[in-house]
Design a protein around this motif. Structure first.
Motif, PDB file in Angstrom:
ATOM      1  N   MET A   1     -99.905 -44.245 -44.207  1.00  0.00           N
ATOM      2  CA  MET A   1     -98.858 -44.842 -43.374  1.00  0.00           C
ATOM      3  C   MET A   1     -98.238 -46.047 -44.074  1.00  0.00           C
ATOM      4  N   ARG A   2     -96.933 -46.217 -43.918  1.00  0.00           N
ATOM      5  CA  ARG A   2     -96.225 -47.380 -44.450  1.00  0.00           C
ATOM      6  C   ARG A   2     -95.731 -48.208 -43.258  1.00  0.00           C
ATOM      7  N   ILE A   3     -96.166 -49.473 -43.228  1.00  0.00           N
ATOM      8  CA  ILE A   3     -95.940 -50.330 -42.061  1.00  0.00           C
ATOM      9  C   ILE A   3     -95.341 -51.658 -42.506  1.00  0.00           C
ATOM     10  N   ASP A   4     -94.212 -52.051 -41.932  1.00  0.00           N
ATOM     11  CA  ASP A   4     -93.567 -53.331 -42.221  1.00  0.00           C
ATOM     12  C   ASP A   4     -93.539 -54.134 -40.918  1.00  0.00           C
ATOM     13  N   LEU A   5     -94.210 -55.282 -40.911  1.00  0.00           N
ATOM     14  CA  LEU A   5     -94.372 -56.045 -39.666  1.00  0.00           C
ATOM     15  C   LEU A   5     -93.518 -57.311 -39.594  1.00  0.00           C
ATOM     16  N   ASP A 219     -98.849 -60.774 -48.300  1.00  0.00           N
ATOM     17  CA  ASP A 219     -97.927 -60.088 -49.211  1.00  0.00           C
ATOM     18  C   ASP A 219     -96.486 -60.237 -48.716  1.00  0.00           C
ATOM     19  N   HIS A 220     -95.848 -61.262 -49.228  1.00  0.00           N
ATOM     20  CA  HIS A 220     -94.466 -61.620 -48.880  1.00  0.00           C
ATOM     21  C   HIS A 220     -93.835 -62.147 -50.158  1.00  0.00           C
ATOM     22  N   ARG A 221     -92.614 -61.783 -50.450  1.00  0.00           N
ATOM     23  CA  ARG A 221     -92.000 -62.131 -51.737  1.00  0.00           C
ATOM     24  C   ARG A 221     -91.942 -63.638 -51.991  1.00  0.00           C
ATOM     25  N   GLY A 239    -112.325 -64.724 -41.106  1.00  0.00           N
ATOM     26  CA  GLY A 239    -112.185 -63.451 -40.420  1.00  0.00           C
ATOM     27  C   GLY A 239    -110.779 -63.183 -39.917  1.00  0.00           C
ATOM     28  N   LEU A 240    -109.771 -63.591 -40.685  1.00  0.00           N
ATOM     29  CA  LEU A 240    -108.384 -63.408 -40.284  1.00  0.00           C
ATOM     30  C   LEU A 240    -107.832 -62.080 -40.799  1.00  0.00           C
ATOM     31  N   LEU A 241    -106.901 -61.514 -40.068  1.00  0.00           N
ATOM     32  CA  LEU A 241    -106.201 -60.320 -40.515  1.00  0.00           C
ATOM     33  C   LEU A 241    -105.258 -60.673 -41.662  1.00  0.00           C
ATOM     34  N   VAL A 242    -105.056 -59.745 -42.578  1.00  0.00           N
ATOM     35  CA  VAL A 242    -104.135 -59.922 -43.710  1.00  0.00           C
ATOM     36  C   VAL A 242    -102.997 -58.926 -43.560  1.00  0.00           C
ATOM     37  N   THR A 243    -101.770 -59.436 -43.495  1.00  0.00           N
ATOM     38  CA  THR A 243    -100.610 -58.565 -43.367  1.00  0.00           C
ATOM     39  C   THR A 243     -99.691 -58.696 -44.579  1.00  0.00           C
ATOM     40  N   GLY A 244     -98.805 -57.713 -44.731  1.00  0.00           N
ATOM     41  CA  GLY A 244     -97.773 -57.743 -45.758  1.00  0.00           C
ATOM     42  C   GLY A 244     -96.482 -57.236 -45.156  1.00  0.00           C
ATOM     43  N   SER A 245     -95.377 -57.880 -45.481  1.00  0.00           N
ATOM     44  CA  SER A 245     -94.113 -57.561 -44.819  1.00  0.00           C
ATOM     45  C   SER A 245     -92.920 -57.919 -45.701  1.00  0.00           C
ATOM     46  N   SER A 246     -91.759 -57.416 -45.293  1.00  0.00           N
ATOM     47  CA  SER A 246     -90.552 -57.646 -46.090  1.00  0.00           C
ATOM     48  C   SER A 246     -89.774 -58.889 -45.685  1.00  0.00           C
ATOM     49  N   ASP A 247     -89.800 -59.256 -44.389  1.00  0.00           N
ATOM     50  CA  ASP A 247     -88.908 -60.302 -43.870  1.00  0.00           C
ATOM     51  C   ASP A 247     -87.457 -59.864 -44.065  1.00  0.00           C
ATOM     52  N   TYR A 248     -87.202 -58.637 -43.723  1.00  0.00           N
ATOM     53  CA  TYR A 248     -85.884 -58.001 -43.912  1.00  0.00           C
ATOM     54  C   TYR A 248     -84.837 -58.620 -42.987  1.00  0.00           C
ATOM     55  N   HIS A 249     -83.652 -58.887 -43.546  1.00  0.00           N
ATOM     56  CA  HIS A 249     -82.530 -59.447 -42.780  1.00  0.00           C
ATOM     57  C   HIS A 249     -81.253 -58.626 -42.954  1.00  0.00           C
ATOM     58  N   GLY A 250     -81.361 -57.356 -43.337  1.00  0.00           N
ATOM     59  CA  GLY A 250     -80.155 -56.604 -43.636  1.00  0.00           C
ATOM     60  C   GLY A 250     -79.483 -57.181 -44.872  1.00  0.00           C
ATOM     61  N   THR A 261     -96.037 -54.098 -47.396  1.00  0.00           N
ATOM     62  CA  THR A 261     -96.491 -53.382 -46.209  1.00  0.00           C
ATOM     63  C   THR A 261     -97.880 -53.852 -45.774  1.00  0.00           C
ATOM     64  N   THR A 262     -98.234 -53.446 -44.562  1.00  0.00           N
ATOM     65  CA  THR A 262     -99.517 -53.784 -43.946  1.00  0.00           C
ATOM     66  C   THR A 262    -100.374 -52.527 -43.838  1.00  0.00           C
ATOM     67  N   ARG A 263    -101.664 -52.668 -44.060  1.00  0.00           N
ATOM     68  CA  ARG A 263    -102.563 -51.519 -43.994  1.00  0.00           C
ATOM     69  C   ARG A 263    -102.685 -50.989 -42.561  1.00  0.00           C
TER      70      ARG A 263
END
Length: 281
Positions: A1-5, A219-221, A239-250, A261-263
């Motif tokens: 799965m590919r997930i962008d949060l 994981d953020h640019r 014990g924190l969650l680790v996310t990755g995302s684009s911060d997309y603004h068009g 992406t996030t796992r």
């Protein structure tokens, strides 16, 4: 799965409608996407409808603008909270009202030196959207003052500019508490993005963790590699969650949807922890 949060629509400072963000997510091959407009959940309904139509999972979210006692800007992502929770709603409404007053003041200062009016700025704001510096930047681009948003933010609209005006924002620990009270999952957005300005010290992290912080966006640019290492170690320790995302603004930023992406197991854990709202499938 590919997930962008982490994405934005024109409900805040993105350039696409919420439904168009969903279309872009599908085109990028995403399986799930969160809409996290600044201090607003107004895009949830249309994004959810578009996600159902196109067979992609939609994660309702929001990005809360915060500020430390030292004046350092902090952004907090909230996932799956109750959008009608009185405490959180009151706080983000206060912030949105302050953003409007601040924007009006900044435009007044800018108009002394540049061909810019309030009407010029409003032209770039979608109905009901939160007014912010990106809209002022868009008006400056349209007036030919700067080439794009990036130039506007690195010159005229920088926090060191004489045109910059502060606005009310809650302390990040308070925002964490309110998100948890609203049944949401709070995640610290791009915590070590030093290119954006000053970043917080470990004391603020501890305050946020003590208040109930549940994750960090690693994981953020805008997070440099050495900062990502620090964040992974912090997450492992607490014990924190680790996310990755684009911060997309068009078209508002060069960030490409799905570039980070996030796992899937992290999204599953976010769903387990949340009680305020649910992922739309």
């Amino acid at each position: 799965m590919r997930i962008d949060l982490h994405t934005h629509s024109n409900v805040s400072d993105g350039t696409q409608t919420p439904a168009e963000v969903i279309v872009s997510a599908v085109a990028a091959g995403l399986d799930a996407v969160a809409l996290t407009d600044h201090d607003s959940t107004d895009g949830w309904e249309s994004a959810a409808a578009a996600a159902r139509d196109r067979g992609i999972a939609f994660v309702p979210g929001m990005e809360i603008s915060c500020r430390t006692k030292e004046g350092i800007s902090v952004h907090l992502l909230s996932y799956l909270h109750d959008p009608a929770h009185p405490g959180l709603l009151e706080e983000i409404t206060k912030s949105k009202d302050a953003r409007l007053t601040r924007a009006e003041h900044m435009v007044s200062l800018l108009s002394e030196d540049y061909p810019l009016t309030w009407d010029d700025v409003i032209h770039h704001v979608a109905p009901g959207a939160t007014v912010g510096r990106p809209h002022i930047a868009d008006a400056l681009v349209a007036a030919g003052v700067v080439a794009d948003r990036t130039e506007a933010f690195t010159s005229i609209l920088t926090s060191h500019s004489r045109y910059f005006v502060q606005h009310y924002a809650p302390h990040p620990a308070l925002a964490v508490e309110l998100v948890r009270a609203a049944g949401g999952v709070p995640v610290f957005a791009h915590p070590v993005a030093s290119s954006r300005g000053r970043i917080v010290g470990e004391g603020v992290y501890q305050e946020m963790i003590d208040a109930g912080l549940l994750g960090v966006e690693v994981d953020h640019r805008d997070n440099p590699e050495e900062g990502r290492t620090f964040l992974r170690e912090l997450a492992a320790t607490h014990g924190l969650l680790v996310t990755g995302s684009s911060d997309y603004h068009g078209a508002g930023k060069p960030n490409l949807i799905g570039e980070n992406t996030t796992r899937p197991e992290v999204l599953a854990r976010i769903e387990e922890l949340a009680t305020g709202s649910r992922v739309v499938r």
